[in-house]
Design a protein around this motif. Structure first.
Motif, mmCIF file in Angstrom:
data_model
loop_
_atom_site.group_PDB
_atom_site.id
_atom_site.type_symbol
_atom_site.label_atom_id
_atom_site.label_comp_id
_atom_site.label_asym_id
_atom_site.label_seq_id
_atom_site.Cartn_x
_atom_site.Cartn_y
_atom_site.Cartn_z
ATOM 1 N N ALA A 67 10.215 -3.022 -15.009
ATOM 2 C CA ALA A 67 8.902 -3.353 -14.432
ATOM 3 C C ALA A 67 9.002 -3.548 -12.930
ATOM 4 O O ALA A 67 8.102 -3.135 -12.178
ATOM 5 C CB ALA A 67 8.344 -4.607 -15.094
ATOM 6 N N ARG A 68 10.079 -4.170 -12.463
ATOM 7 C CA ARG A 68 10.263 -4.377 -11.029
ATOM 8 C C ARG A 68 10.405 -3.046 -10.306
ATOM 9 O O ARG A 68 9.816 -2.837 -9.252
ATOM 10 C CB ARG A 68 11.488 -5.264 -10.786
ATOM 11 N N ALA A 69 11.198 -2.149 -10.879
ATOM 12 C CA ALA A 69 11.381 -0.827 -10.273
ATOM 13 C C ALA A 69 10.056 -0.071 -10.218
ATOM 14 O O ALA A 69 9.697 0.526 -9.190
ATOM 15 C CB ALA A 69 12.420 -0.030 -11.050
ATOM 16 N N GLU A 70 9.326 -0.098 -11.307
ATOM 17 C CA GLU A 70 8.052 0.623 -11.374
ATOM 18 C C GLU A 70 7.036 0.057 -10.389
ATOM 19 O O GLU A 70 6.311 0.812 -9.727
ATOM 20 C CB GLU A 70 7.503 0.569 -12.804
ATOM 21 N N SER A 71 6.980 -1.253 -10.257
ATOM 22 C CA SER A 71 6.007 -1.858 -9.343
ATOM 23 C C SER A 71 6.353 -1.559 -7.889
ATOM 24 O O SER A 71 5.448 -1.389 -7.058
ATOM 25 C CB SER A 71 5.930 -3.375 -9.568
ATOM 26 N N THR A 72 7.641 -1.453 -7.583
ATOM 27 C CA THR A 72 8.040 -1.131 -6.213
ATOM 28 C C THR A 72 7.676 0.311 -5.875
ATOM 29 O O THR A 72 7.172 0.596 -4.782
ATOM 30 C CB THR A 72 9.550 -1.349 -6.022
ATOM 31 N N LEU A 73 7.920 1.224 -6.800
ATOM 32 C CA LEU A 73 7.531 2.616 -6.591
ATOM 33 C C LEU A 73 6.019 2.739 -6.417
ATOM 34 O O LEU A 73 5.537 3.475 -5.542
ATOM 35 C CB LEU A 73 8.001 3.471 -7.774
ATOM 36 N N ALA A 74 5.272 1.998 -7.224
ATOM 37 C CA ALA A 74 3.812 2.038 -7.121
ATOM 38 C C ALA A 74 3.348 1.477 -5.785
ATOM 39 O O ALA A 74 2.412 2.002 -5.164
ATOM 40 C CB ALA A 74 3.194 1.256 -8.272
ATOM 41 N N ARG A 75 3.993 0.437 -5.334
ATOM 42 C CA ARG A 75 3.627 -0.188 -4.058
ATOM 43 C C ARG A 75 3.722 0.810 -2.900
ATOM 44 O O ARG A 75 2.903 0.798 -1.989
ATOM 45 C CB ARG A 75 4.555 -1.378 -3.806
ATOM 46 N N LEU A 76 4.730 1.683 -2.941
ATOM 47 C CA LEU A 76 4.920 2.656 -1.876
ATOM 48 C C LEU A 76 4.218 3.984 -2.163
ATOM 49 O O LEU A 76 4.331 4.924 -1.372
ATOM 50 C CB LEU A 76 6.420 2.912 -1.661
ATOM 51 N N GLY A 77 3.513 4.044 -3.290
ATOM 52 C CA GLY A 77 2.769 5.250 -3.613
ATOM 53 C C GLY A 77 3.643 6.422 -4.008
ATOM 54 O O GLY A 77 3.278 7.590 -3.809
ATOM 55 N N ILE A 78 4.810 6.141 -4.597
ATOM 56 C CA ILE A 78 5.733 7.221 -4.960
ATOM 57 C C ILE A 78 6.139 7.147 -6.437
ATOM 58 O O ILE A 78 7.237 7.548 -6.809
ATOM 59 C CB ILE A 78 6.982 7.231 -4.056
ATOM 60 N N THR A 79 5.237 6.680 -7.272
ATOM 61 C CA THR A 79 5.515 6.630 -8.708
ATOM 62 C C THR A 79 5.872 8.012 -9.251
ATOM 63 O O THR A 79 6.703 8.137 -10.167
ATOM 64 C CB THR A 79 4.293 6.071 -9.461
ATOM 65 N N HIS A 80 5.269 9.041 -8.675
ATOM 66 C CA HIS A 80 5.526 10.412 -9.147
ATOM 67 C C HIS A 80 6.964 10.867 -8.880
ATOM 68 O O HIS A 80 7.406 11.883 -9.419
ATOM 69 C CB HIS A 80 4.557 11.384 -8.464
ATOM 70 N N LEU A 81 7.697 10.098 -8.069
ATOM 71 C CA LEU A 81 9.088 10.463 -7.782
ATOM 72 C C LEU A 81 10.082 9.769 -8.718
ATOM 73 O O LEU A 81 11.283 10.006 -8.626
ATOM 74 C CB LEU A 81 9.444 10.096 -6.341
ATOM 75 N N ALA A 82 9.603 8.921 -9.602
ATOM 76 C CA ALA A 82 10.482 8.054 -10.399
ATOM 77 C C ALA A 82 11.573 8.819 -11.128
ATOM 78 O O ALA A 82 12.733 8.390 -11.161
ATOM 79 C CB ALA A 82 9.654 7.239 -11.392
#
Length: 225
Positions: free
Chosen positions: A112-127
């Motif tokens: 969840a922490r990793a996902e929220s950080t990616l979302a914060r920077l707008g790069i969830t699509h890079l996960a």
């Protein structure tokens, strides 16, 4: 942030990289400029303990960077000039989760922490993307996400817009501007630092300028006309 240099200096193989310096940094945004080899990166690396002072001490938010290195590292994240060297695992989210595990984050909270950080920077699509598939701008944001996930209070960025095209340079600069964390940024991209509260100018291992961004950038430009 509160960072104190107390006669802190560094010498490598008989060459003085940074002359002993006494300085206190506070505020939210501090930029660092100067020619290549002027001492900028040595100064920044002293702040999170990547480089140890040969003389004097450096205190970051009340902690000695030599005696309390682990605590300083946890509080001061560092994004390197070549972000691809910072990403260890092939898949970005796996790499971020590995870093969180190493920091002792509870297993149940890591994803969840990793996902929220990616979302914060707008790069969830890079996960689930592989690091070698990312563009320069995406790599820079990926490395920043890995540094932000453990929640440091300070982020140090070494040439964050280096070798990026105009579009990606703007995107990275806008991301930096939006960070809630305190930021110290080394950059040759003077426009990125124009809105910073304070800029330091180094030359031949010495601090020769310290003040508002506009004033110090103008000093630097005048030196190099």
């Amino acid at each position: 942030m509160k960072i104190e240099f107390r006669e802190a200096g560094v010498t490598f193989e008989g060459r003085t990289a940074l002359h002993p310096l006494t300085l206190t940094l506070t505020g939210h945004r501090v930029g660092i400029i100067g020619l290549n080899g002027s001492g900028k990166t040595t100064f920044a690396r002293l702040i999170n303990g990547l480089t140890k002072p040969g003389t004097g001490t450096v205190i970051v938010n009340g902690r000695d960077t030599v005696k309390e290195l682990a605590a300083v590292n946890a509080d001061a994240g560092y994004v390197f000039q070549s972000p691809q060297n910072q990403i260890i695992l092939p898949i970005l989210q796996d790499d971020i989760e590995l870093g969180l595990k190493a920091r002792g984050v509870a297993k149940a909270d890591i994803a969840a922490r990793a996902e929220s950080t990616l979302a914060r920077l707008g790069i969830t699509h890079l996960a689930r993307r592989r690091a070698h598939e990312l563009s320069g701008g995406e790599l820079q944001l990926a490395a920043l996400a890995a540094v932000l996930a453990p929640r440091p209070s300070l982020v140090i960025l070494d040439e964050p817009t280096n070798q990026l095209d105009l579009r990606n340079r703007r995107r990275v600069a806008e991301t930096i501007d939006a960070l809630q964390e305190d930021v110290i940024a080394i950059s040759h991209d003077l426009a990125t630092l124009a809105s910073f509260e304070r800029v330091l100018l180094f030359h031949e291992g010495r601090l020769i300028g310290d003040g508002p961004a506009g004033t110090v950038i103008e000093q630097y430009e005048a030196m190099n006309r």
